[in-house]
Design an enzyme around this catalytic site. Structure first.
Site, PDB file in Angstrom:
ATOM      1  N   HIS A 185       1.201  -1.265   0.267  1.00 24.35           N
ATOM      2  CA  HIS A 185       0.159   0.467   0.329  1.00 24.35           C
ATOM      3  C   HIS A 185       0.797   1.612   0.045  1.00 24.35           C
ATOM      4  O   HIS A 185       2.281   0.773   0.213  1.00 24.35           O
ATOM      5  CB  HIS A 185      -0.853   0.302   1.307  1.00 24.35           C
ATOM      6  CG  HIS A 185      -0.161  -0.292   2.441  1.00 24.35           C
ATOM      7  ND1 HIS A 185       0.042  -1.732   3.138  1.00 24.35           N
ATOM      8  CD2 HIS A 185       0.334   0.802   3.149  1.00 24.35           C
ATOM      9  CE1 HIS A 185       0.312  -1.081   3.983  1.00 24.35           C
ATOM     10  NE2 HIS A 185       0.781   0.172   3.820  1.00 24.35           N
TER      11      HIS A 185
ATOM     12  N   TYR B 153      -3.437   4.262   1.974  1.00 25.38           N
ATOM     13  CA  TYR B 153      -4.464   2.890   0.901  1.00 25.38           C
ATOM     14  C   TYR B 153      -4.065   2.640   0.579  1.00 25.38           C
ATOM     15  O   TYR B 153      -2.912   2.542  -0.368  1.00 25.38           O
ATOM     16  CB  TYR B 153      -5.403   4.929   0.664  1.00 25.38           C
ATOM     17  CG  TYR B 153      -5.721   5.559   1.188  1.00 25.38           C
ATOM     18  CD1 TYR B 153      -7.101   4.948   1.344  1.00 25.38           C
ATOM     19  CD2 TYR B 153      -5.357   6.159   1.773  1.00 25.38           C
ATOM     20  CE1 TYR B 153      -7.751   6.101   2.133  1.00 25.38           C
ATOM     21  CE2 TYR B 153      -6.002   7.261   2.480  1.00 25.38           C
ATOM     22  CZ  TYR B 153      -7.307   7.243   2.685  1.00 25.38           C
ATOM     23  OH  TYR B 153      -7.768   7.658   3.532  1.00 25.38           O
ATOM     24  N   THR B 154      -4.774   1.235  -0.410  1.00 23.49           N
ATOM     25  CA  THR B 154      -4.152   0.575  -1.743  1.00 23.49           C
ATOM     26  C   THR B 154      -4.593   1.251  -2.311  1.00 23.49           C
ATOM     27  O   THR B 154      -6.394   0.607  -2.783  1.00 23.49           O
ATOM     28  CB  THR B 154      -4.994  -1.161  -1.195  1.00 23.49           C
ATOM     29  OG1 THR B 154      -4.231  -1.485  -0.157  1.00 23.49           O
ATOM     30  CG2 THR B 154      -4.108  -1.683  -2.666  1.00 23.49           C
TER      31      THR B 154
ATOM     32  N   CYS C  24      -8.722  -8.350   6.838  1.00 24.55           N
ATOM     33  CA  CYS C  24      -8.656  -6.618   6.248  1.00 24.55           C
ATOM     34  C   CYS C  24      -9.808  -6.108   6.562  1.00 24.55           C
ATOM     35  O   CYS C  24     -10.678  -6.182   5.939  1.00 24.55           O
ATOM     36  CB  CYS C  24      -7.767  -6.637   4.927  1.00 24.55           C
ATOM     37  SG  CYS C  24      -7.639  -4.347   4.980  1.00 24.55           S
TER      38      CYS C  24
END
Length: 304
Positions: A79, A96-97, A277
């Protein structure tokens, strides 16, 4: 005659060498053009080039890379950190990804849920970073740094996890995934990488938990992948607050052992790994107890 044959041989060999040289030159030039935008050592500024509204509180933010030939340079499973300085002079940083990949030249996309002020009583100020992104105008920039993260998916069931600065390598035939809310983005990153590679036969199971049906991020893509790869990708939705009628796409309630037993691969230290996640309470109080009850060892699951 011998001179003629020698001449022909020399001509053919010379032509072949020329063709090989041209191919090598093309491959080298294509590889050379793929410049990497990310730098793990320093913050860099990336301009906002597009915003797409997906739902009432979810938007896709697209940022430009330094050139149209740049790739982001983010390994699968990792990420990026985003940062800005607020009106009080304090730095705000979140990870964030992206939903884009290195197949997408010149840009990086993030699908982000915007947490607005005065919506949730426990969080009256909302989300600082998501609201900041929501207020950006086209052409304004955000700072980014990366890659970051402990897991890197290499392909064909092979991946590494860095633990206490030591990289451990794995190869699994089955990957179970549990995602909550925006925790879907690293899962989708891995799912896409597996399914776009015809040589990767890794089988995947995904339980995707959300508050309401409207909260299901990237639902259309997930259901499309399920339809296209029904024997390799298995999908199950669960909602905390389902609609009063018409909810037939999945289950109801929090993650629990029975749900995991039905919709994840069974424990097998040789073949199976779990990825999870989502919000920390979901992982600590729902997922981990369920995994343990099913017989998984702590080394057989990884939390992003």
């Amino acid at each position: 005659m011998e001179d003629k044959n020698l001449y022909l041989f020399t001509a053919v060999a010379g032509g072949l060498i020329t063709v090989i040289a041209i191919v090598i030159s093309i491959v080298f030039s294509v590889t050379k053009k793929k410049k990497v935008a990310l730098n793990s050592e320093k913050w860099q500024s990336f301009p906002l080039i597009a915003i797409e509204k997906i739902s009432h509180d979810v938007k896709k933010f697209t940022f430009g890379l330094p050139s149209e030939t740049h790739v982001l340079g983010l390994p699968i499973g990792q990420h990026i950190s985003l940062k800005y300085t607020d009106s009080d002079g304090k730095e705000v940083q979140r990870s964030y990804t992206p939903t884009s990949s290195d197949d997408d030249l010149g840009r990086v996309d993030f699908v982000i849920k915007v947490y607005y002020k005065n919506v949730h009583p426990k969080f009256p100020d909302g989300g600082k970073m998501s609201q900041h992104l929501d207020n950006l105008k086209i052409g304004e920039s955000i700072l980014m740094k990366g890659p970051k993260g402990h897991l890197e998916y290499k392909g064909c069931g092979k991946f590494s996890i860095t633990q206490r600065r030591e990289k451990v390598f794995y190869r699994k035939k089955k990957i179970g995934m549990v995602a909550g809310g925006t925790g879907i983005t690293p899962m989708l990153q891995v799912i896409r990488a597996i399914l776009k590679n015809p040589q990767d036969k890794t089988e995947m199971w995904l339980i995707f938990a959300n508050q309401t049906e409207e909260d299901i991020l990237l639902r259309d893509e997930l259901e499309s992948l399920l339809s296209k790869y029904p024997t390799q990708f298995h999908l199950f939705f669960t909602l905390d607050r389902p609609p009063s009628e018409g909810w037939e796409a999945g289950g109801i309630g929090f993650i629990n052992p029975d749900m995991c037993r039905k919709h994840l691969p069974p424990p097998n230290s040789t073949d199976t790994m779990l990825f999870v996640c989502g919000p920390p309470p979901m992982i600590k109080y729902a997922c981990e107890p369920a995994f343990k009850e099913l017989g998984f060892e702590e080394s057989e699951w990884f939390s992003f």
